[in-house]
Scaffold this motif. Structure first.
Motif, short mmCIF file in Angstrom:
data_model
loop_
_atom_site.label_atom_id
_atom_site.label_comp_id
_atom_site.label_asym_id
_atom_site.label_seq_id
_atom_site.Cartn_x
_atom_site.Cartn_y
_atom_site.Cartn_z
N GLU A 1 0.83 -1.21 0.00
CA GLU A 1 0.00 0.00 0.00
C GLU A 1 0.86 1.25 0.00
N LEU A 2 1.91 1.27 0.81
CA LEU A 2 2.78 2.44 0.86
C LEU A 2 3.46 2.70 -0.49
N GLN A 3 3.85 1.64 -1.17
CA GLN A 3 4.47 1.80 -2.48
C GLN A 3 3.46 2.34 -3.49
N HIS A 4 2.22 1.88 -3.41
CA HIS A 4 1.20 2.40 -4.33
C HIS A 4 0.84 3.84 -4.00
N THR A 5 0.94 4.22 -2.74
CA THR A 5 0.70 5.62 -2.40
C THR A 5 1.72 6.51 -3.10
N VAL B 1 15.07 12.13 -2.97
CA VAL B 1 14.80 11.50 -4.27
C VAL B 1 15.37 10.09 -4.26
N TRP B 2 14.79 9.24 -5.09
CA TRP B 2 15.40 7.94 -5.37
C TRP B 2 16.68 8.20 -6.16
N GLN B 3 17.69 7.39 -5.91
CA GLN B 3 18.99 7.62 -6.53
C GLN B 3 19.34 6.46 -7.47
N TRP C 1 10.93 11.90 -1.11
CA TRP C 1 10.12 12.61 -0.11
C TRP C 1 8.77 11.94 0.09
N SER C 2 8.34 11.15 -0.90
CA SER C 2 7.04 10.48 -0.82
C SER C 2 7.14 9.06 -0.30
N THR C 3 8.34 8.57 -0.03
CA THR C 3 8.55 7.20 0.40
C THR C 3 8.43 7.09 1.91
N ASP C 4 7.60 6.19 2.38
CA ASP C 4 7.46 6.00 3.82
C ASP C 4 8.75 5.41 4.39
N PRO C 5 9.14 5.82 5.60
CA PRO C 5 10.37 5.28 6.21
C PRO C 5 10.38 3.76 6.33
N LEU C 6 9.22 3.13 6.44
CA LEU C 6 9.19 1.67 6.51
C LEU C 6 9.76 1.06 5.24
N VAL C 7 9.54 1.71 4.12
CA VAL C 7 10.04 1.22 2.83
C VAL C 7 11.46 1.70 2.58
#
Length: 365
Positions: free
Chosen positions: A134-138, A294-296, A333-339
């Motif tokens: 769910e977090l990834q789809h968010t 950002v993703w790197q 910035w949109s990635t949850d810390p769990l991920v």
């Protein structure tokens, strides 16, 4: 993990989804904004279907709420660009479906045991998988909103310069976290040579120098595949590029090809995936924004680690192994810390730019 901890994780992910979607009209939710992305309401119902499939049906033993959903919300059955033409649920129906699934899951969780021999239940793995899905789809939905001009961008600014030396020697690549995905396993030792990594992400101001120097017209800076993509896409700058963007903000929405060409222009290169993870695990305190901006991009193709075993289904990771995809690390910035853990492996096609992607450079010593 206790049932209350599992419930808290599920509810945290759901709040992020609801906070993102609640302000939007039904028209926004149902419109196919780009062939690269699904209609938002498809993502919402897909989140519910994944939760139903794994928690209610796979470990709960229940029957399907609707057998039609198995096809409608199968991400492998329908490419993103065609999902807007499917007979998908309306926003109200999707909300009701997701709500009904969650209510049934909350009734089920106290009755599940993590010591019955099912590896899906070990330390709550299957719940963690549903939460992370769910977090990834968010984040995917945030990318859709960015394409529509509705999503905010990274609020961070770069404040450091220079490089950090990562010493040669072995380190452990991969994870033993009970909620880690199959592609993060097994953890294994890797020997790396010494290298230097930039303390900071590449900024808009940095990247402007590449654009102004004619980097998009310099064939020598691009791989053969990258040059072909640049010509076909007729691109002269990153997606959403604007001179008004803060110069100290990390450059965002660059493809792998653009990132690779920029690093070569600078006389550096992109890190390999093991190099990035070793830096994250050993010198992270000296680096800025390893996550949260950002993703790197890395230079590594997406492959299984030695001894890889698909679990619990091959379509999550194994179906994408090969040279077609490049790995990204860190988290936006949109990635949850769990991920956004140091071992998490994101991947995408090298031409993709709708993702919140940037870069950090390295060089050999």
């Amino acid at each position: 993990m206790s049932p209350s901890e599992l419930v808290a994780a599920l509810e945290r992910a759901r709040r992020r989804t609801e906070d993102l979607l609640e302000p939007l009209s039904d028209e926004r939710l149902t419109r196919q904004i780009s062939p690269l992305q699904s209609p938002l309401v498809w993502d919402l119902a897909h989140i519910g279907h994944f939760e139903e499939l794994w928690l209610l049906r796979r470990v709960g033993g229940r029957s399907a709420i609707s057998s039609e959903y198995d096809d409608l919300y199968d991400s492998f059955a329908h490419p993103r660009g065609g999902r807007g033409r499917l007979p998908i649920l309306s926003p109200d129906a999707a909300r009701a479906y997701v709500r009904d699934v969650r209510e049934a899951v909350l009734e089920l969780l106290p009755n599940l045991s993590d010591d019955n021999g099912d590896p899906l239940l070990n330390e709550g793995f299957v719940v963690g998988m549903v939460v992370q899905h769910e977090l990834q789809h968010t984040e995917t939905m945030a990318q859709t909103l960015a394409l529509a001009g509705l999503a905010r961008q990274s609020p961070v600014l770069v404040s450091v310069t220079g490089e950090v030396t990562v010493p040669s020697g072995p380190f452990t690549l991969g994870s033993t976290d009970p909620w880690a995905y199959d592609n993060e396993r097994p953890a294994h030792d890797v020997e790396l040579r010494q290298f230097r990594i930039d303390r900071a992400l590449v900024t808009n101001g940095d990247y402007a120098g590449f654009v102004d120097a004619g980097g998009y017209r310099d064939r020598d800076l691009w791989s053969a595949e990258g040059w072909e993509w640049r010509g076909a896409a007729q691109t002269e700058a990153p997606l959403f590029w604007g001179r008004a963007a803060p110069r100290l903000a990390p450059i965002t929405h660059v493809s792998f090809h653009e990132a690779e060409a920029y690093a070569r222009w600078l006389g550096k290169r992109l890190p390999t995936e093991p190099e990035w993870e070793k830096a994250a695990k050993t010198v992270a305190g000296e680096l800025e924004h390893m996550t949260g901006a950002v993703w790197q991009w890395t230079s590594s193709p997406f492959e299984g680690y030695p001894g890889f075993r698909a679990f619990p289904y091959a379509e999550y990771s194994e179906a994408f192994f090969g040279n077609d995809y490049r790995v990204l690390r860190g988290g936006s910035w949109s990635t949850d810390p769990l991920v956004a853990r140091s071992t998490f492996r994101n991947w995408d096609l090298p031409q993709r730019r709708q993702i919140f992607s940037g870069l950090r450079c390295v060089r050999d010593v």
